[in-house]
Design a protein around this motif. Structure first.
Motif, short mmCIF file in Angstrom:
data_model
loop_
_atom_site.label_atom_id
_atom_site.label_comp_id
_atom_site.label_asym_id
_atom_site.label_seq_id
_atom_site.Cartn_x
_atom_site.Cartn_y
_atom_site.Cartn_z
N SER A 152 10.32 -0.76 92.10
CA SER A 152 10.61 -1.86 93.33
C SER A 152 11.63 -3.19 93.24
CB SER A 152 9.14 -2.13 93.92
OG SER A 152 9.05 -3.83 92.62
N ASP A 153 12.11 -3.57 91.62
CA ASP A 153 12.46 -4.28 91.66
C ASP A 153 14.04 -4.50 90.40
OD1 ASP A 153 13.44 -7.07 90.62
OD2 ASP A 153 11.49 -7.79 90.76
N ALA A 161 13.58 2.97 84.38
CA ALA A 161 13.81 4.73 84.66
C ALA A 161 12.56 5.47 83.88
CB ALA A 161 15.26 4.86 85.70
N ARG A 162 12.49 5.60 82.33
CA ARG A 162 11.86 6.41 82.05
C ARG A 162 10.96 6.38 81.08
NH1 ARG A 162 15.76 10.03 79.96
NH2 ARG A 162 13.69 11.25 79.31
N ALA A 223 9.38 -13.51 80.58
CA ALA A 223 8.59 -14.05 82.46
C ALA A 223 9.00 -12.40 83.59
CB ALA A 223 10.12 -15.06 82.80
N GLU A 224 9.59 -12.00 83.28
CA GLU A 224 9.91 -10.39 83.64
C GLU A 224 7.94 -9.83 83.57
OE1 GLU A 224 14.69 -9.11 83.36
OE2 GLU A 224 13.01 -8.77 81.84
N GLN A 225 7.83 -9.80 82.03
CA GLN A 225 5.91 -9.05 82.13
C GLN A 225 5.81 -9.90 82.85
OE1 GLN A 225 4.82 -9.29 78.14
NE2 GLN A 225 6.62 -8.31 77.36
N ALA A 226 5.14 -11.34 83.39
CA ALA A 226 4.87 -12.40 84.07
C ALA A 226 4.89 -11.54 85.72
CB ALA A 226 4.96 -13.16 84.13
N ALA A 231 3.05 -8.69 89.78
CA ALA A 231 3.03 -7.35 91.21
C ALA A 231 1.91 -6.59 91.37
CB ALA A 231 3.92 -7.02 91.43
N TYR A 232 2.03 -6.43 90.13
CA TYR A 232 1.09 -4.86 89.68
C TYR A 232 -0.76 -5.49 90.02
CZ TYR A 232 -1.86 -1.06 86.67
OH TYR A 232 -2.62 -0.39 86.58
#
Ligand SMILES: C[S@@+](CC[C@H](N)C(=O)[O-])C[C@H]1O[C@@H](n2cnc3c(N)ncnc32)[C@H](O)[C@@H]1O
Length: 261
Positions: A152-153, A161-162, A223-226, A231-232
């Protein structure tokens, strides 16, 4: 050694120790061995499943192995009398003929795991047991939404993707039956659907952060993990509505295989 970003985290895995150990207990309860001289916990994690083997067969009989340094450190601290080694299920071979090869919640991480279980079953002594449990939850909202958040992002869609390929899908029960029946005297396969009681959608995210979400989180910055986890967690709140007491039920089908050589 401390956990790295890509290593498994034993401490966070054990936050749900009771729930995670219950299928290991249920699996061992279906292994009708009175005693064992050699029982091996394959993918032993922090030693919670190994402890069940020790309670049943005694310290001298039991050993364990895992690929994760952090998990092995926890297992050695928990069960100091037990031999734990670092090894990969994809290639590990026992010395001699084990009475029991036990694998709780690990084979889904091993490529081509049907061939691996057949190879290992052949190493058992006659009358020895292979006992396996794997979560069969790739079609559950918990996992469909991991893939949806990944796609989604645009910040991470290409990198993730994998990510879903890290785990081997559990296949039809008949596939395990046919493959093991060729080398074993008796094979039983069944599915139990657990409904693990968790505190809320955030707890679902924490549950999978140490397991199924790892391939999705490891390639990302902190930061992306957070952001991914936020979102999850929102999606988990939609997919797993609160019960009357505010808790949620994490539906988790698990496939069990017990085979006697
Ligand atoms: C979900 S935990 C299960 C731990 C424990 N058996 C239990 O019942 O809770 C999965 C474990 O498998 C280990 N693992 C993953 N791939 C492995 C492999 N190829 N060989 C050995 N262990 C592996 C991980 O390091 C982790 O400790």
């Amino acid at each position: 050694m401390t956990a790295t970003q890509t290593d498994w985290s034993a401490a966070r895995y054990l936050a749900f120790e009771d729930e995670r150990t219950r299928p290991a207990r249920d699996l061992l309860a279906q292994v009708p061995l009175d005693g064992a001289a050699r029982a091996v916990d394959m993918g032993c994690g922090p030693g919670n499943s190994t402890e069940l083997l020790v309670e049943r067969f005694g310290t001298a009989a039991v050993s364990g192995f895992d690929t994760s340094p952090d998990m092995l450190a926890k297992a050695r601290a928990r069960l100091p009398g037990i031999a734990f080694e670092q090894a990969d299920l994809a290639t590990w071979q026992p010395d001699g003929e084990p009475d029991l090869l036990f694998a709780n919640a690990v084979l889904q991480w091993v490529p081509d795991h049907v061939a691996v279980v057949v190879r290992l079953a052949r190493t058992l002594r006659p009358g020895g047991y292979l006992a396996v449990q794997m979560p069969d939850n790739l079609d559950e909202p918990s996992h469909a939404e991991m893939r949806a958040v990944a796609a989604s992002d645009p910040r991470w869609a290409a990198r993730l993707a994998r990510a879903a390929d890290a785990r081997d899908a559990v296949v039809d029960p008949g596939v395990y039956y046919d493959a093991l029946q060729a080398v074993c005297a008796r094979v039983e396969v069944w599915v139990t659907v657990y409904h693990h009681v968790l505190e809320g959608p955030g707890a679902i995210a924490r549950w999978f952060e140490t397991t199924g979400l790892r391939p999705f989180l490891n390639p990302l910055s902190q930061a992306e993990q957070a952001d991914f986890l936020a979102a999850y967690t929102d999606r988990m709140a939609q997919a797993y509505p609160a019960q009357a007491d505010g808790r949620v039920l994490l539906r988790l089908p698990r496939l069990f295989v017990v085979a006697r050589r």
